[in-house]
Design a protein around this motif. Sequence first.
Motif, PDB file in Angstrom:
ATOM      1  N   ARG A 297       0.814  -1.222   0.000  1.00 47.89           N
ATOM      2  CA  ARG A 297       0.000   0.000   0.000  1.00 47.89           C
ATOM      3  C   ARG A 297       0.843   1.266   0.000  1.00 47.89           C
ATOM      4  O   ARG A 297       0.521   2.221  -0.701  1.00 47.89           O
ATOM      5  CB  ARG A 297      -0.972  -0.014   1.168  1.00 47.89           C
ATOM      6  N   ILE A 298       1.928   1.293   0.788  1.00 44.82           N
ATOM      7  CA  ILE A 298       2.740   2.515   0.793  1.00 44.82           C
ATOM      8  C   ILE A 298       3.457   2.707  -0.542  1.00 44.82           C
ATOM      9  O   ILE A 298       3.775   3.828  -0.910  1.00 44.82           O
ATOM     10  CB  ILE A 298       3.723   2.607   1.984  1.00 44.82           C
ATOM     11  N   LEU A 299       3.671   1.604  -1.257  1.00 46.34           N
ATOM     12  CA  LEU A 299       4.294   1.702  -2.577  1.00 46.34           C
ATOM     13  C   LEU A 299       3.268   1.880  -3.690  1.00 46.34           C
ATOM     14  O   LEU A 299       3.639   2.131  -4.839  1.00 46.34           O
ATOM     15  CB  LEU A 299       5.133   0.445  -2.855  1.00 46.34           C
ATOM     16  N   GLY A 300       1.991   1.737  -3.358  1.00 46.45           N
ATOM     17  CA  GLY A 300       0.946   1.869  -4.360  1.00 46.45           C
ATOM     18  C   GLY A 300       0.877   0.677  -5.305  1.00 46.45           C
ATOM     19  O   GLY A 300       0.433   0.809  -6.446  1.00 46.45           O
ATOM     20  N   TRP A 301       1.314  -0.487  -4.817  1.00 49.04           N
ATOM     21  CA  TRP A 301       1.351  -1.696  -5.636  1.00 49.04           C
ATOM     22  C   TRP A 301       0.127  -2.567  -5.409  1.00 49.04           C
ATOM     23  O   TRP A 301      -0.352  -2.707  -4.287  1.00 49.04           O
ATOM     24  CB  TRP A 301       2.562  -2.545  -5.302  1.00 49.04           C
ATOM     25  N   SER A 302      -0.308  -3.216  -6.464  1.00 51.77           N
ATOM     26  CA  SER A 302      -1.298  -4.280  -6.350  1.00 51.77           C
ATOM     27  C   SER A 302      -0.549  -5.590  -6.091  1.00 51.77           C
ATOM     28  O   SER A 302       0.690  -5.639  -6.162  1.00 51.77           O
ATOM     29  CB  SER A 302      -2.082  -4.412  -7.666  1.00 51.77           C
ATOM     30  N   GLN A 303      -1.293  -6.649  -5.802  1.00 47.28           N
ATOM     31  CA  GLN A 303      -0.649  -7.955  -5.658  1.00 47.28           C
ATOM     32  C   GLN A 303       0.023  -8.355  -6.961  1.00 47.28           C
ATOM     33  O   GLN A 303       1.105  -8.945  -6.955  1.00 47.28           O
ATOM     34  CB  GLN A 303      -1.673  -9.015  -5.238  1.00 47.28           C
ATOM     35  N   TYR A 304      -0.609  -7.999  -8.073  1.00 48.38           N
ATOM     36  CA  TYR A 304      -0.028  -8.308  -9.376  1.00 48.38           C
ATOM     37  C   TYR A 304       1.301  -7.566  -9.567  1.00 48.38           C
ATOM     38  O   TYR A 304       2.265  -8.144 -10.075  1.00 48.38           O
ATOM     39  CB  TYR A 304      -1.009  -7.949 -10.501  1.00 48.38           C
ATOM     40  N   ASP A 305       1.354  -6.306  -9.160  1.00 46.01           N
ATOM     41  CA  ASP A 305       2.596  -5.531  -9.276  1.00 46.01           C
ATOM     42  C   ASP A 305       3.722  -6.198  -8.487  1.00 46.01           C
ATOM     43  O   ASP A 305       4.839  -6.357  -8.989  1.00 46.01           O
ATOM     44  CB  ASP A 305       2.414  -4.106  -8.765  1.00 46.01           C
ATOM     45  N   LEU A 306       3.422  -6.566  -7.243  1.00 45.47           N
ATOM     46  CA  LEU A 306       4.436  -7.221  -6.419  1.00 45.47           C
ATOM     47  C   LEU A 306       4.869  -8.528  -7.068  1.00 45.47           C
ATOM     48  O   LEU A 306       6.068  -8.831  -7.120  1.00 45.47           O
ATOM     49  CB  LEU A 306       3.911  -7.468  -5.002  1.00 45.47           C
ATOM     50  N   ALA A 307       3.925  -9.302  -7.549  1.00 45.61           N
ATOM     51  CA  ALA A 307       4.261 -10.573  -8.194  1.00 45.61           C
ATOM     52  C   ALA A 307       5.201 -10.350  -9.380  1.00 45.61           C
ATOM     53  O   ALA A 307       6.201 -11.061  -9.541  1.00 45.61           O
ATOM     54  CB  ALA A 307       2.984 -11.277  -8.641  1.00 45.61           C
ATOM     55  N   ARG A 308       4.898  -9.373 -10.191  1.00 50.24           N
ATOM     56  CA  ARG A 308       5.725  -9.084 -11.367  1.00 50.24           C
ATOM     57  C   ARG A 308       7.136  -8.677 -10.952  1.00 50.24           C
ATOM     58  O   ARG A 308       8.122  -9.184 -11.480  1.00 50.24           O
ATOM     59  CB  ARG A 308       5.073  -7.973 -12.189  1.00 50.24           C
ATOM     60  N   LEU A 309       7.237  -7.782  -9.977  1.00 48.31           N
ATOM     61  CA  LEU A 309       8.543  -7.287  -9.553  1.00 48.31           C
ATOM     62  C   LEU A 309       9.360  -8.327  -8.798  1.00 48.31           C
ATOM     63  O   LEU A 309      10.591  -8.310  -8.837  1.00 48.31           O
ATOM     64  CB  LEU A 309       8.369  -6.021  -8.714  1.00 48.31           C
ATOM     65  N   ALA A 310       8.684  -9.238  -8.115  1.00 54.36           N
ATOM     66  CA  ALA A 310       9.368 -10.306  -7.390  1.00 54.36           C
ATOM     67  C   ALA A 310       9.532 -11.554  -8.253  1.00 54.36           C
ATOM     68  O   ALA A 310      10.081 -12.558  -7.799  1.00 54.36           O
ATOM     69  CB  ALA A 310       8.593 -10.654  -6.113  1.00 54.36           C
ATOM     70  N   ARG A 311       9.002 -11.494  -9.477  1.00 52.16           N
ATOM     71  CA  ARG A 311       9.046 -12.625 -10.410  1.00 52.16           C
ATOM     72  C   ARG A 311       8.366 -13.857  -9.822  1.00 52.16           C
ATOM     73  O   ARG A 311       8.902 -14.963  -9.831  1.00 52.16           O
ATOM     74  CB  ARG A 311      10.480 -12.942 -10.819  1.00 52.16           C
ATOM     75  N   LEU A 312       7.159 -13.612  -9.306  1.00 54.31           N
ATOM     76  CA  LEU A 312       6.347 -14.677  -8.716  1.00 54.31           C
ATOM     77  C   LEU A 312       4.987 -14.717  -9.391  1.00 54.31           C
ATOM     78  O   LEU A 312       4.558 -13.747 -10.007  1.00 54.31           O
ATOM     79  CB  LEU A 312       6.149 -14.432  -7.215  1.00 54.31           C
ATOM     80  N   ASN A 313       4.306 -15.809  -9.211  1.00 57.73           N
ATOM     81  CA  ASN A 313       2.932 -15.936  -9.664  1.00 57.73           C
ATOM     82  C   ASN A 313       2.051 -15.102  -8.741  1.00 57.73           C
ATOM     83  O   ASN A 313       2.247 -15.129  -7.517  1.00 57.73           O
ATOM     84  CB  ASN A 313       2.539 -17.417  -9.614  1.00 57.73           C
ATOM     85  N   PRO A 314       1.080 -14.368  -9.260  1.00 55.31           N
ATOM     86  CA  PRO A 314       0.188 -13.585  -8.396  1.00 55.31           C
ATOM     87  C   PRO A 314      -0.512 -14.432  -7.323  1.00 55.31           C
ATOM     88  O   PRO A 314      -0.744 -13.949  -6.215  1.00 55.31           O
ATOM     89  CB  PRO A 314      -0.830 -12.984  -9.368  1.00 55.31           C
ATOM     90  N   ASN A 315      -0.805 -15.684  -7.629  1.00 55.51           N
ATOM     91  CA  ASN A 315      -1.417 -16.562  -6.620  1.00 55.51           C
ATOM     92  C   ASN A 315      -0.470 -16.819  -5.458  1.00 55.51           C
ATOM     93  O   ASN A 315      -0.906 -16.968  -4.313  1.00 55.51           O
ATOM     94  CB  ASN A 315      -1.860 -17.890  -7.241  1.00 55.51           C
ATOM     95  N   THR A 316       0.816 -16.853  -5.733  1.00 53.93           N
ATOM     96  CA  THR A 316       1.808 -17.050  -4.672  1.00 53.93           C
ATOM     97  C   THR A 316       1.843 -15.838  -3.752  1.00 53.93           C
ATOM     98  O   THR A 316       1.920 -15.972  -2.528  1.00 53.93           O
ATOM     99  CB  THR A 316       3.197 -17.318  -5.282  1.00 53.93           C
ATOM    100  N   VAL A 317       1.774 -14.648  -4.338  1.00 55.91           N
ATOM    101  CA  VAL A 317       1.734 -13.429  -3.523  1.00 55.91           C
ATOM    102  C   VAL A 317       0.474 -13.421  -2.666  1.00 55.91           C
ATOM    103  O   VAL A 317       0.525 -13.094  -1.480  1.00 55.91           O
ATOM    104  CB  VAL A 317       1.811 -12.165  -4.416  1.00 55.91           C
TER     105      VAL A 317
END
Length: 70
Positions: A9-29
């Motif tokens: 939230r402080i970064l303004g990221w969605s779960q999808y954003d975090l998944a993309r940047l961490a190179r993970l599947n959104p379901n894993t996040v």
Amino acid sequence: MPTIKYYRRILGWSQYDLARLARLNPNTVRKAENGKPISGQTAIAIVDAFNEALGEHMLVRDIEGLNVTV
């Protein structure tokens, strides 16, 4: 102690954003955020994504609710 959701939230990221940047599947996040068991490698990928964005040096133990399996 801050959670995954807090940092997203402080970064303004969605779960999808975090998944993309961490190179993970959104379901894993989603699993990690909901306290489901995740691997140590997954936890490190999440923390690394936050560290990169925030210029911090957090460790896995600095994020509340990460349920890391050994």
